[in-house]
Enzyme design. Structure first.
Site, PDB file in Angstrom:
ATOM      1  N   CYS A 116       0.815  -1.227   0.000  1.00  0.00           N
ATOM      2  CA  CYS A 116       0.000   0.000   0.000  1.00  0.00           C
ATOM      3  C   CYS A 116       0.842   1.268   0.000  1.00  0.00           C
ATOM      4  O   CYS A 116       0.307   2.364  -0.159  1.00  0.00           O
ATOM      5  CB  CYS A 116      -0.945   0.006   1.195  1.00  0.00           C
ATOM      6  SG  CYS A 116      -2.282  -1.189   1.025  1.00  0.00           S
ATOM      7  N   HIS A 256      -3.451   7.500   2.862  1.00  0.00           N
ATOM      8  CA  HIS A 256      -3.870   6.220   2.283  1.00  0.00           C
ATOM      9  C   HIS A 256      -5.241   5.826   2.833  1.00  0.00           C
ATOM     10  O   HIS A 256      -5.480   5.899   4.044  1.00  0.00           O
ATOM     11  CB  HIS A 256      -2.822   5.161   2.630  1.00  0.00           C
ATOM     12  CG  HIS A 256      -3.216   3.782   2.197  1.00  0.00           C
ATOM     13  ND1 HIS A 256      -3.602   3.492   0.904  1.00  0.00           N
ATOM     14  CD2 HIS A 256      -3.297   2.610   2.894  1.00  0.00           C
ATOM     15  CE1 HIS A 256      -3.893   2.207   0.816  1.00  0.00           C
ATOM     16  NE2 HIS A 256      -3.724   1.653   2.007  1.00  0.00           N
ATOM     17  N   ASN A 286     -10.315   0.479  -0.227  1.00  0.00           N
ATOM     18  CA  ASN A 286      -8.849   0.539  -0.284  1.00  0.00           C
ATOM     19  C   ASN A 286      -8.386   0.053  -1.661  1.00  0.00           C
ATOM     20  O   ASN A 286      -8.452  -1.139  -1.960  1.00  0.00           O
ATOM     21  CB  ASN A 286      -8.267  -0.336   0.825  1.00  0.00           C
ATOM     22  CG  ASN A 286      -6.743  -0.334   0.849  1.00  0.00           C
ATOM     23  OD1 ASN A 286      -6.100   0.208  -0.051  1.00  0.00           O
ATOM     24  ND2 ASN A 286      -6.175  -0.945   1.870  1.00  0.00           N
TER      25      ASN A 286
HETATM   26  O1  UT7 Z   1      -3.786  -0.815   3.543  1.00  0.00           O
HETATM   27  C1  UT7 Z   1      -3.202  -1.500   4.605  1.00  0.00           C
HETATM   28  C2  UT7 Z   1      -3.900  -2.785   4.757  1.00  0.00           C
HETATM   29  N1  UT7 Z   1      -5.023  -2.935   5.581  1.00  0.00           N
HETATM   30  C3  UT7 Z   1      -5.425  -2.163   6.626  1.00  0.00           C
HETATM   31  O2  UT7 Z   1      -4.903  -1.138   6.948  1.00  0.00           O
HETATM   32  C4  UT7 Z   1      -6.578  -2.691   7.387  1.00  0.00           C
HETATM   33  C5  UT7 Z   1      -6.379  -2.565   8.851  1.00  0.00           C
HETATM   34  N2  UT7 Z   1      -7.421  -3.210   9.633  1.00  0.00           N
HETATM   35  C6  UT7 Z   1      -8.707  -2.818   9.625  1.00  0.00           C
HETATM   36  O3  UT7 Z   1      -9.116  -1.932   8.899  1.00  0.00           O
HETATM   37  C7  UT7 Z   1      -9.618  -3.453  10.628  1.00  0.00           C
HETATM   38  O4  UT7 Z   1      -8.876  -4.234  11.529  1.00  0.00           O
HETATM   39  C8  UT7 Z   1     -10.751  -4.331  10.013  1.00  0.00           C
HETATM   40  C9  UT7 Z   1     -11.743  -3.446   9.279  1.00  0.00           C
HETATM   41  C10 UT7 Z   1     -10.185  -5.369   9.084  1.00  0.00           C
HETATM   42  C11 UT7 Z   1     -11.495  -5.039  11.119  1.00  0.00           C
HETATM   43  O5  UT7 Z   1     -12.012  -4.088  12.023  1.00  0.00           O
HETATM   44  P1  UT7 Z   1     -11.757  -4.227  13.597  1.00  0.00           P
HETATM   45  O6  UT7 Z   1     -12.434  -3.099  14.232  1.00  0.00           O
HETATM   46  O7  UT7 Z   1     -10.276  -4.378  13.820  1.00  0.00           O
HETATM   47  O8  UT7 Z   1     -12.516  -5.552  13.909  1.00  0.00           O
HETATM   48  P2  UT7 Z   1     -11.984  -6.876  14.635  1.00  0.00           P
HETATM   49  O9  UT7 Z   1     -11.187  -7.700  13.700  1.00  0.00           O
HETATM   50  O10 UT7 Z   1     -11.398  -6.489  15.965  1.00  0.00           O
HETATM   51  O11 UT7 Z   1     -13.343  -7.594  14.935  1.00  0.00           O
HETATM   52  C12 UT7 Z   1     -14.353  -7.052  15.814  1.00  0.00           C
HETATM   53  C13 UT7 Z   1     -15.581  -7.930  15.737  1.00  0.00           C
HETATM   54  C14 UT7 Z   1     -15.270  -9.414  15.872  1.00  0.00           C
HETATM   55  O12 UT7 Z   1     -16.356 -10.040  16.500  1.00  0.00           O
HETATM   56  P3  UT7 Z   1     -16.305 -10.384  18.070  1.00  0.00           P
HETATM   57  O13 UT7 Z   1     -15.105 -11.273  18.247  1.00  0.00           O
HETATM   58  O14 UT7 Z   1     -16.149  -9.054  18.773  1.00  0.00           O
HETATM   59  O15 UT7 Z   1     -17.602 -11.054  18.297  1.00  0.00           O
HETATM   60  C15 UT7 Z   1     -15.190  -9.898  14.433  1.00  0.00           C
HETATM   61  O16 UT7 Z   1     -15.457 -11.256  14.299  1.00  0.00           O
HETATM   62  O17 UT7 Z   1     -16.201  -7.776  14.447  1.00  0.00           O
HETATM   63  C16 UT7 Z   1     -16.265  -9.045  13.792  1.00  0.00           C
HETATM   64  N3  UT7 Z   1     -16.035  -8.823  12.368  1.00  0.00           N
HETATM   65  C17 UT7 Z   1     -17.029  -8.528  11.508  1.00  0.00           C
HETATM   66  N4  UT7 Z   1     -18.336  -8.395  11.687  1.00  0.00           N
HETATM   67  C18 UT7 Z   1     -19.075  -8.068  10.585  1.00  0.00           C
HETATM   68  C19 UT7 Z   1     -14.852  -8.830  11.692  1.00  0.00           C
HETATM   69  N5  UT7 Z   1     -15.048  -8.540  10.396  1.00  0.00           N
HETATM   70  C20 UT7 Z   1     -16.389  -8.342  10.253  1.00  0.00           C
HETATM   71  C21 UT7 Z   1     -17.212  -8.015   9.167  1.00  0.00           C
HETATM   72  N6  UT7 Z   1     -18.537  -7.889   9.383  1.00  0.00           N
HETATM   73  N7  UT7 Z   1     -16.731  -7.814   7.926  1.00  0.00           N
END
Ligand code: UT7
Length: 331
Positions: A116, A256, A286
């Site tokens: 990225c 970004h 993204n």
């Molecule tokens: O360009 C560089 C590359 N990428 C990035 O910079 C991405 C960086 N990361 C992120 O943007 C975020 O970590 C994500 C958007 C991928 C995930 O968001 P988060 O706030 O970190 O969520 P999480 O992984 O901590 O998950 C929170 C909850 C979990 O459920 P529980 O365990 O609290 O019950 C996940 O299972 O949300 C759940 N979850 C979802 N729910 C609905 C994870 N993904 C999803 C989803 N839809 N797509």
């Protein structure tokens, strides 16, 4: 110190027509529009659907848009850099094909791959060629067909990524506009948290790997998120301090577009008001190497000669950095 600075003198952009909305993703994975919108800021992303069209298709469209808007003769372009994490093919340069297709027949070309941060690093490289005094027109394109490496059964990645391309032209400037400073970093211990493991030279694709989706992108979102927030904010502060800039001196943050919360955290760390933060993540998601030039393309009409732009990016590898650039023209 060079007699010239390297200024951006034209921009262009392209996104495919096909729109993949949050609602449509609800049919593919266990997610919902509300979760995606509040956790990422993304409402929809564009996907290049047609068979046989790769990243070069996006790069060519973006470059042609720049050429059309600026009226430059592509024969005058001396170097074409395609910043990308999704080259068309192995062994054959995406940039060579792109350069030929846009009529840049007098240019040499190469691909630049830094996940990225590809476009951000590309700005640094393009500027060095201009500052050397040897090159007068360098075309930097950022393009990615992320859909080619996304598993649409994995909700941790498919909600984030989209396809697109953006292009900028760098030319010498004698008035001091253009790239002023850069602070670029990388740390390879981060690669386990964001990668497509199979399909490269370490692990060539196997039928089993493909069945298990190991040729597609995996990310430990939380770890990437934390590192992105810390490092993007850190480099933005460093570049301001090093150039004796206060928040009032900053015209725009060009960050970004990976997650709105990461961008907001970076802006908040430098106390920048929302109106000065370029944002289009809601439309495109993204697009990896295309996020920064697509922002410039979308905001071009608002940019004024002399505006101070702070670029910041973070991505796989890990790779990250910040660039301070003075905008060189009124559109
Ligand atoms: O360009 C560089 C590359 N990428 C990035 O910079 C991405 C960086 N990361 C992120 O943007 C975020 O970590 C994500 C958007 C991928 C995930 O968001 P988060 O706030 O970190 O969520 P999480 O992984 O901590 O998950 C929170 C909850 C979990 O459920 P529980 O365990 O609290 O019950 C996940 O299972 O949300 C759940 N979850 C979802 N729910 C609905 C994870 N993904 C999803 C989803 N839809 N797509």
């Amino acid at each position: 110190m060079s007699k010239f600075s390297a200024a951006i003198t034209a921009v262009g952009g392209y996104v495919p027509d096909y729109v993949l909305t949050n609602k449509m993703l609800e049919d593919l994975v266990d997610t919902n529009d509300e979760w995606i919108t509040t956790r990422t800021g993304i409402k929809e992303r564009r996907i290049l659907k047609e068979d046989g069209k790769g990243t070069s298709y996006l790069a060519i469209k973006a470059a042609k848009n720049l050429i059309e808007k600026s009226g430059i003769d592509p024969k005058e372009i001396e170097l074409v850099i395609v910043a990308t994490a999704t080259p068309d093919m192995k062994a054959a340069s995406t940039s060579a094909y792109t350069a030929t297709q846009i009529g840049a027949v007098n240019a040499f070309s190469f691909d630049l791959e830094a996940a990225c941060s590809s476009f951000l690093y590309g700005m640094s490289v393009a500027a060095r060629y201009i500052e050397s005094g040897k090159y007068k027109k360098v075309l930097l394109i950022g393009a990615d067909k992320n859909s080619s490496m996304i598993n649409y059964k994995d909700r941790a990645t498919c909600i984030i990524f989209g396809d697109g391309g953006g292009a900028v032209l760098f030319e010498p400037n004698k008035e001091g506009f253009g790239l002023q400073d850069e602070y670029l970093r990388s740390n390879g211990s981060g690669r386990e948290f964001l990668q497509a493991t199979y399909g490269g030279s370490s692990y060539p694709s196997t039928a089993e790997a493909i069945k298990e989706h190991k040729h597609q992108v995996f990310q430990d979102g939380k770890t990437v998120f934390k590192n992105a927030v810390f490092n993007m904010a850190d480099v933005a502060v460093k570049i301001l301090d090093r150039n004796n800039l206060t928040t009032n001196d900053v015209s725009w943050l060009v960050a970004h577009q990976a997650n709105k919360r990461i961008i907001d955290a970076t802006a908040s760390r430098i106390d920048l008001e929302e109106e000065k933060v370029m944002m289009n993540i809601e439309k495109y998601g993204n697009t990896t190497s295309a996020t920064l030039p697509l922002l410039l393309n979308d905001y071009e009409s608002k940019l004024k000669k002399g505006d101070n732009l702070i670029f910041a990016a973070f991505g796989g590898g890990f790779t990250w950095g910040s660039i301070y650039l003075k905008w060189a023209y009124n559109s």
